[in-house]
Design a protein around this motif. Structure first.
Motif, PDB file in Angstrom:
ATOM      1  N   PHE A   1     -55.911  -8.487  26.114  1.00 55.57           N
ATOM      2  CA  PHE A   1     -55.561  -9.906  26.080  1.00 55.57           C
ATOM      3  C   PHE A   1     -56.653 -10.751  25.416  1.00 55.57           C
ATOM      4  CE2 PHE A   1     -52.459  -9.834  29.934  1.00 55.57           C
ATOM      5  CZ  PHE A   1     -51.473  -9.332  29.113  1.00 55.57           C
ATOM      6  N   ASP A   2     -57.903 -10.461  25.716  1.00 51.55           N
ATOM      7  CA  ASP A   2     -58.992 -11.271  25.164  1.00 51.55           C
ATOM      8  C   ASP A   2     -59.171 -11.047  23.664  1.00 51.55           C
ATOM      9  OD1 ASP A   2     -59.818  -8.663  25.663  1.00 51.55           O
ATOM     10  OD2 ASP A   2     -61.927  -9.240  25.876  1.00 51.55           O
ATOM     11  N   ILE A   3     -58.666  -9.913  23.168  1.00 50.71           N
ATOM     12  CA  ILE A   3     -58.782  -9.608  21.736  1.00 50.71           C
ATOM     13  C   ILE A   3     -57.633 -10.238  20.937  1.00 50.71           C
ATOM     14  CG2 ILE A   3     -58.824  -7.745  20.020  1.00 50.71           C
ATOM     15  CD1 ILE A   3     -60.019  -5.949  22.198  1.00 50.71           C
ATOM     16  N   ILE A   4     -56.420 -10.205  21.514  1.00 52.63           N
ATOM     17  CA  ILE A   4     -55.234 -10.664  20.782  1.00 52.63           C
ATOM     18  C   ILE A   4     -54.890 -12.122  21.066  1.00 52.63           C
ATOM     19  CG2 ILE A   4     -54.309  -8.323  20.821  1.00 52.63           C
ATOM     20  CD1 ILE A   4     -52.265  -9.361  22.944  1.00 52.63           C
ATOM     21  N   LYS A   5     -55.705 -12.804  21.872  1.00 55.53           N
ATOM     22  CA  LYS A   5     -55.351 -14.144  22.354  1.00 55.53           C
ATOM     23  C   LYS A   5     -55.088 -15.148  21.240  1.00 55.53           C
ATOM     24  CE  LYS A   5     -60.124 -15.794  22.987  1.00 55.53           C
ATOM     25  NZ  LYS A   5     -60.797 -14.621  22.364  1.00 55.53           N
ATOM     26  N   ASP A   6     -55.679 -14.952  20.066  1.00 54.88           N
ATOM     27  CA  ASP A   6     -55.472 -15.904  18.974  1.00 54.88           C
ATOM     28  C   ASP A   6     -54.090 -15.775  18.334  1.00 54.88           C
ATOM     29  OD1 ASP A   6     -57.988 -16.998  19.288  1.00 54.88           O
ATOM     30  OD2 ASP A   6     -58.921 -15.569  17.910  1.00 54.88           O
ATOM     31  N   TRP A   7     -53.501 -14.587  18.411  1.00 54.56           N
ATOM     32  CA  TRP A   7     -52.161 -14.381  17.837  1.00 54.56           C
ATOM     33  C   TRP A   7     -51.457 -13.228  18.562  1.00 54.56           C
ATOM     34  CZ3 TRP A   7     -50.406 -11.738  12.764  1.00 54.56           C
ATOM     35  CH2 TRP A   7     -49.095 -12.157  12.444  1.00 54.56           C
ATOM     36  N   PRO A   8     -51.002 -13.483  19.791  1.00 58.93           N
ATOM     37  CA  PRO A   8     -50.432 -12.399  20.599  1.00 58.93           C
ATOM     38  C   PRO A   8     -48.973 -12.063  20.277  1.00 58.93           C
ATOM     39  CG  PRO A   8     -50.462 -14.413  21.861  1.00 58.93           C
ATOM     40  CD  PRO A   8     -51.135 -14.727  20.551  1.00 58.93           C
ATOM     41  N   GLN A   9     -48.282 -12.947  19.549  1.00 62.55           N
ATOM     42  CA  GLN A   9     -46.832 -12.812  19.389  1.00 62.55           C
ATOM     43  C   GLN A   9     -46.382 -11.442  18.854  1.00 62.55           C
ATOM     44  OE1 GLN A   9     -44.897 -12.950  16.314  1.00 62.55           O
ATOM     45  NE2 GLN A   9     -42.978 -12.758  17.461  1.00 62.55           N
TER      46      GLN A   9
ATOM     47  N   GLN B   1     -55.868 -16.806  31.779  1.00 56.99           N
ATOM     48  CA  GLN B   1     -56.295 -18.171  31.469  1.00 56.99           C
ATOM     49  C   GLN B   1     -56.016 -18.578  30.022  1.00 56.99           C
ATOM     50  OE1 GLN B   1     -57.454 -20.258  33.899  1.00 56.99           O
ATOM     51  NE2 GLN B   1     -56.893 -18.534  35.204  1.00 56.99           N
ATOM     52  N   PHE B   2     -55.670 -17.639  29.182  1.00 57.29           N
ATOM     53  CA  PHE B   2     -55.456 -17.953  27.768  1.00 57.29           C
ATOM     54  C   PHE B   2     -54.091 -18.630  27.580  1.00 57.29           C
ATOM     55  CE2 PHE B   2     -57.972 -13.890  27.664  1.00 57.29           C
ATOM     56  CZ  PHE B   2     -59.187 -14.492  27.375  1.00 57.29           C
ATOM     57  N   GLU B   3     -54.108 -19.807  26.948  1.00 59.63           N
ATOM     58  CA  GLU B   3     -52.882 -20.587  26.758  1.00 59.63           C
ATOM     59  C   GLU B   3     -51.836 -19.812  25.958  1.00 59.63           C
ATOM     60  OE1 GLU B   3     -51.345 -24.501  27.785  1.00 59.63           O
ATOM     61  OE2 GLU B   3     -53.132 -23.393  28.343  1.00 59.63           O
ATOM     62  N   THR B   4     -52.278 -19.074  24.945  1.00 59.67           N
ATOM     63  CA  THR B   4     -51.343 -18.334  24.093  1.00 59.67           C
ATOM     64  C   THR B   4     -50.669 -17.193  24.850  1.00 59.67           C
ATOM     65  OG1 THR B   4     -53.219 -17.024  23.310  1.00 59.67           O
ATOM     66  CG2 THR B   4     -52.509 -18.871  21.935  1.00 59.67           C
ATOM     67  N   ILE B   5     -51.387 -16.591  25.784  1.00 57.61           N
ATOM     68  CA  ILE B   5     -50.804 -15.517  26.591  1.00 57.61           C
ATOM     69  C   ILE B   5     -49.790 -16.101  27.579  1.00 57.61           C
ATOM     70  CG2 ILE B   5     -51.276 -13.605  28.153  1.00 57.61           C
ATOM     71  CD1 ILE B   5     -52.361 -13.148  25.363  1.00 57.61           C
ATOM     72  N   LYS B   6     -50.098 -17.279  28.130  1.00 58.24           N
ATOM     73  CA  LYS B   6     -49.133 -17.962  28.999  1.00 58.24           C
ATOM     74  C   LYS B   6     -47.843 -18.256  28.232  1.00 58.24           C
ATOM     75  CE  LYS B   6     -52.530 -20.404  31.885  1.00 58.24           C
ATOM     76  NZ  LYS B   6     -53.017 -21.745  32.307  1.00 58.24           N
ATOM     77  N   LYS B   7     -48.000 -18.695  26.983  1.00 61.22           N
ATOM     78  CA  LYS B   7     -46.834 -18.967  26.143  1.00 61.22           C
ATOM     79  C   LYS B   7     -46.015 -17.693  25.937  1.00 61.22           C
ATOM     80  CE  LYS B   7     -45.512 -20.842  21.624  1.00 61.22           C
ATOM     81  NZ  LYS B   7     -44.607 -19.730  21.294  1.00 61.22           N
ATOM     82  N   SER B   8     -46.696 -16.576  25.754  1.00 62.95           N
ATOM     83  CA  SER B   8     -45.997 -15.303  25.574  1.00 62.95           C
ATOM     84  C   SER B   8     -45.218 -14.927  26.835  1.00 62.95           C
ATOM     85  CB  SER B   8     -46.997 -14.194  25.225  1.00 62.95           C
ATOM     86  OG  SER B   8     -47.585 -14.436  23.965  1.00 62.95           O
ATOM     87  N   ALA B   9     -45.755 -15.274  27.999  1.00 64.33           N
ATOM     88  CA  ALA B   9     -45.029 -15.035  29.255  1.00 64.33           C
ATOM     89  C   ALA B   9     -43.743 -15.848  29.286  1.00 64.33           C
ATOM     90  CB  ALA B   9     -45.916 -15.387  30.450  1.00 64.33           C
ATOM     91  N   GLY B  10     -43.830 -17.118  28.861  1.00 60.58           N
ATOM     92  CA  GLY B  10     -42.630 -17.953  28.791  1.00 60.58           C
ATOM     93  C   GLY B  10     -41.606 -17.404  27.826  1.00 60.58           C
ATOM     94  N   ASP B  11     -42.067 -16.964  26.655  1.00 64.48           N
ATOM     95  CA  ASP B  11     -41.157 -16.374  25.666  1.00 64.48           C
ATOM     96  C   ASP B  11     -40.473 -15.126  26.221  1.00 64.48           C
ATOM     97  OD1 ASP B  11     -41.797 -18.300  23.787  1.00 64.48           O
ATOM     98  OD2 ASP B  11     -43.390 -17.107  22.869  1.00 64.48           O
TER      99      ASP B  11
END
Length: 271
Positions: free
Chosen positions: A25-33, A63-73
């Motif tokens: 997660f900490d590595i892909i947080k900038d572009w997890p999609q 805590q990463f906002e982008t990972i939270k977004k991925s959870a929503g998706d």
């Protein structure tokens, strides 16, 4: 894209891939999609919804906002390929583990998707020859309890989160529902009237925008069943009945003010 059309994972790939995804997660947080797209493609290919549950469980405290977004998706994607009741059950289990602010983050995703909203409100209360179905919907019940808890906390952040989430819900309903379906959904969302009325006097001072709760309230009032409304009113205590009329007066006065401001703004723009 390539993942959707050409990527075909081998049996047993998905679970091992998700383990590595979680560790990264900490590595892909900038572009997890794209990484989550691979995981979901594998989950669908192996038809194993338990892997969704496993993945979401690890995202509860992220805590990463982008990972939270991925959870929503991910929650929005599940009903496209799996049984809707199973999808709702997984969403409930995940959201129920979140703190209040993070719950609203996910509910914003759910309420921005009219198909997901309709999947939560599609029950029929009156079926010929049968007893009425229970109106209990676990995910909506969780949302109502989350709204109540936020109002009890009564700080600017929690009240603001409720307000913003409800504004998204109201906008989605107004944009995509016809009057018939609006009446049906308003019947199911009616508990929001009671919750907001109960706390309105204390929470209104915490609202950044005083009229931010108006859209959802007006939607429910506009399309609510008159018998349901009267039953609710009759259940109010003698002290609360006049308070409720004051609440409605504030509601509709603010609505008229908003309408007048919109008209003035439109006229000014034309000039």
């Amino acid at each position: 894209n390539y993942i959707d059309h050409f990527f075909k994972p081998e049996k047993g790939f998905t679970h091992e891939y998700i383990k590595r995804l979680i560790d990264s997660f900490d590595i892909i947080k900038d572009w997890p999609q794209p990484f989550f797209s691979i995981a979901f493609k594998g989950i669908c290919s192996e038809n194993d919804i338990s892997d969704v549950d496993y993945l979401l469980k690890t995202m509860v405290n992220v805590q990463f906002e982008t990972i939270k977004k991925s959870a929503g998706d991910l929650i929005l994607q599940i009903p496209m390929f799996f049984d809707i009741k199973a999808a709702h059950k997984i969403a409930f289990k995940f959201i129920n583990q979140l703190k209040t602010s993070d719950r609203f983050y996910i509910f914003k995703y759910i309420f921005s998707d009219i198909l997901y909203i309709e999947s939560l409100t599609c029950m029929d209360f009156h079926i010929a020859g049968k007893k009425p179905h229970s109106p209990y919907v676990p995910l909506l019940s969780l949302f109502y309890s989350t709204v109540t808890n936020a109002f009890i906390e009564n700080n600017a952040d929690s009240v603001g989160a409720v307000s913003f989430t409800l504004s998204i819900l109201a906008t989605t309903l107004e944009l995509y529902l016809d009057p018939k379906n609006s009446r049906h959904v308003a019947k199911i969302l009616f508990p929001l009237i009671s919750i907001i009325f109960t706390f309105y006097d204390s929470l209104s001072v915490k609202l950044e925008k005083k009229n931010s709760l108006l859209p959802i309230l007006l939607f429910i009032m506009k399309y609510s069943d008159k018998d349901q409304f009267m039953q609710y009113y009759q259940l109010l205590s003698s002290d609360n009945k006049p308070r409720f009329f004051e609440f409605l007066t504030i509601l509709f006065d603010n609505s008229m003010v908003n309408s007048s401001e919109d008209i003035n703004n439109n006229n000014n723009n034309k000039n």
